[in-house]
Design an enzyme around this catalytic site. Sequence first.
Site, PDB file in Angstrom:
ATOM      1  N   ASN A 184       0.894  -1.127  -0.042  1.00 26.47           N
ATOM      2  CA  ASN A 184       0.057   0.053  -0.054  1.00 26.47           C
ATOM      3  C   ASN A 184       0.900   1.049   0.033  1.00 26.47           C
ATOM      4  OD1 ASN A 184      -2.944  -1.142   0.490  1.00 26.47           O
ATOM      5  ND2 ASN A 184      -1.604  -2.272   1.936  1.00 26.47           N
ATOM      6  N   GLU A 185       1.110   1.686  -1.346  1.00 23.93           N
ATOM      7  CA  GLU A 185       2.098   2.803  -1.469  1.00 23.93           C
ATOM      8  C   GLU A 185       1.522   4.073  -1.061  1.00 23.93           C
ATOM      9  OE1 GLU A 185       5.062   2.228  -1.728  1.00 23.93           O
ATOM     10  OE2 GLU A 185       5.570   0.617  -3.114  1.00 23.93           O
TER      11      GLU A 185
END
Length: 662
Positions: A184-185
């Site tokens: 989850n950037e």
Amino acid sequence: MNKTAEVIQKYYNPFEYASPFREGAEPESIRERYERIPTTIYPTAAEAVKKIAQQIAELIGKKAKSGEVCVLGLATGSSPIPLYRELVRLHKEEGLSFKNVVTFNLDEYYPMEPTEKQSYVKFMHEHLFDHVDIPAENINIPDGTLPVDKVTEYCKSYDAKIENLGGIDFQILGIGRTGHIGFNEPGSLINSPTRIVSLDPLTRFDAASDFGGEENVPRKAITMGVASIMKAKRIALFAWGEAKAEIIRKAVEGPVTESIPTTFLQLHPNTNIICDFGAAMELTRVKHPWLVGSCNWHPRLIRKAVVWLCQTLDKPILKLTDSDYREHGLSELLEEYGYASTVNIKVFNDLQHTISGWPGGKPNSDDTTRPERAMPFPKKALIFSPHPDDDVISMGGTFARLVDQGHDVHVAYQVSGNIAVFDDYALRFLDFLRDIKSIYHIENFDAEKLYGDAVDLVNSKKPGDIDPDGFKRLKGAIRRGEARAACRYLGLNEDHVHFLDLPFYETGKVKKSPMTQADVEIVKALLQEIQPHQIYAAGDLADPHGTHKVCIETIIEACKQLKNEDWFKDCRIWLYRGAWMEWELDMVDMAVPLSPEEVKIKRLAIYRHQSQKDMVPFPGKDPREFWQRSEDRNHATAVLYDKLGMAEYQAIECFVRYDYFI
Ligand code: F6R
């Protein structure tokens, strides 16, 4: 151990951590005032994971007793490896069974075949699943082989499967330098489900060495969403090493923001951050403890606070006033010393005494305020260099001074450094041999075949393939030749140059084996042979592949095993920092100034390492060449001393004395 040494070791030994706060004064309120996620700092990763592994084992056992499954959320990457090692140990030595465990991995690259070297399926089997009794059907890892149009449906079913099992009981996380959890950037929302995502350029950069170059790193991945992670009943996030320090500070102390998805964990009721001292380094309680609570004002902590105050106010030490101290949370120092001027002079002298152009000690002179003792002279100095170029990069100026000042200097290169030589560079040497053969009329040596075979090998290699032994050794020989050239240039005889080729390094891969007694024995043998008065070693815990960390651990372990030897009692250990960072000024015990000419000599010694010039396979995140990094860093230290009101030098190399054995 004398009292001072004990305190220094406790507070300033880079490998140990203890609170700088007065006994009983560590404020409970750190959590509310600074740290918004409960964070525990351990001296080492191995120690930290023991506790978590124990908790997981208890949970598995409890669930097994009541006939339930235990659902674990698992991460890959370097952070959870020590935990998996400990879980495997618990299984093998203490009978921990994984029969009732169901696992869900956070992520997988997309596309990715499970058989690929870099797949997380491979990783999990190598580090955990193949060594415990988990039933194959209980393992869930996002499928990187699906066609694009099937991925969304698949992700939904992944979340549903977790939900149907009652959710994740214990989630393990690492943290990326982008602040990602799973993949989850930055930009991921708190309610994001499991899905396909694009990887951040920094994440791809960090994965480059696993894939033999950034261009080979997949652009996408399937990741469990933030929402899926947040539903876990308990979360433990691991962070090791200084490379994580900055992002840990933001995650723990910064505001909740989707540009750093880890900050969402501040909203989770049962999360712990578990880190080592390196990763905790930027937290306010470690970096500026006086802002957090009442401190035990050891001289080094005073130095740290005063240097910080000077930098904050852009003032030299001797110009700091009472109100400067008072207005910046340092009244406690005035209470202890009365006036700013008293503290100022104390710190000024303390720092002044770190400066010495005589790293081996100045013979026949008063050494009461010098960092190194005058006698014996000359000293036997043994410089340990993890890779074949760290000696000149990090302490080339000091190295040259030791030789010039008549000391008996030895250098020991701990690892071969063979993986950091480009194929193309190695081919040049075989190509060269073809000419050498005819120039010197060497018979019985098929240079053409050697070269031809190597060209074929290079052309058929896939990213990440391990070199055959001969080619690996050729690369090692190239680096050895460069190291010898640098030593020659600095005036050292070849018989004072030692190549240890420590076995832990020789995996042919970026990932190295852990240290074993075999490594320690090699270091011990050399120490016994030379019996040095000074040991120089890279006290560097931040290199991207962990080699320096194992190298220093090997030396420390060897010293522990030799500490009762007579010669060892008269031996001092000086730590320099590797190519990636410099010591914080509060830790420095010896600062060796370099003239502009010496800086040039150092540069030319670094140039001898031609395979590492212009373009290196594993450059880290810094685009500058090693000689540039080193010059910038040594110059920056000189500017720092100058700004604090000391003399103005061209450059300074810094050392910390490791006095654990006193
Ligand atoms: C891995 C994962 C990532 C890593 C993170 C840190 O499954 O989801 O979030 O935990 O990139 O990686 P390391 O531990 O290698 O520093």
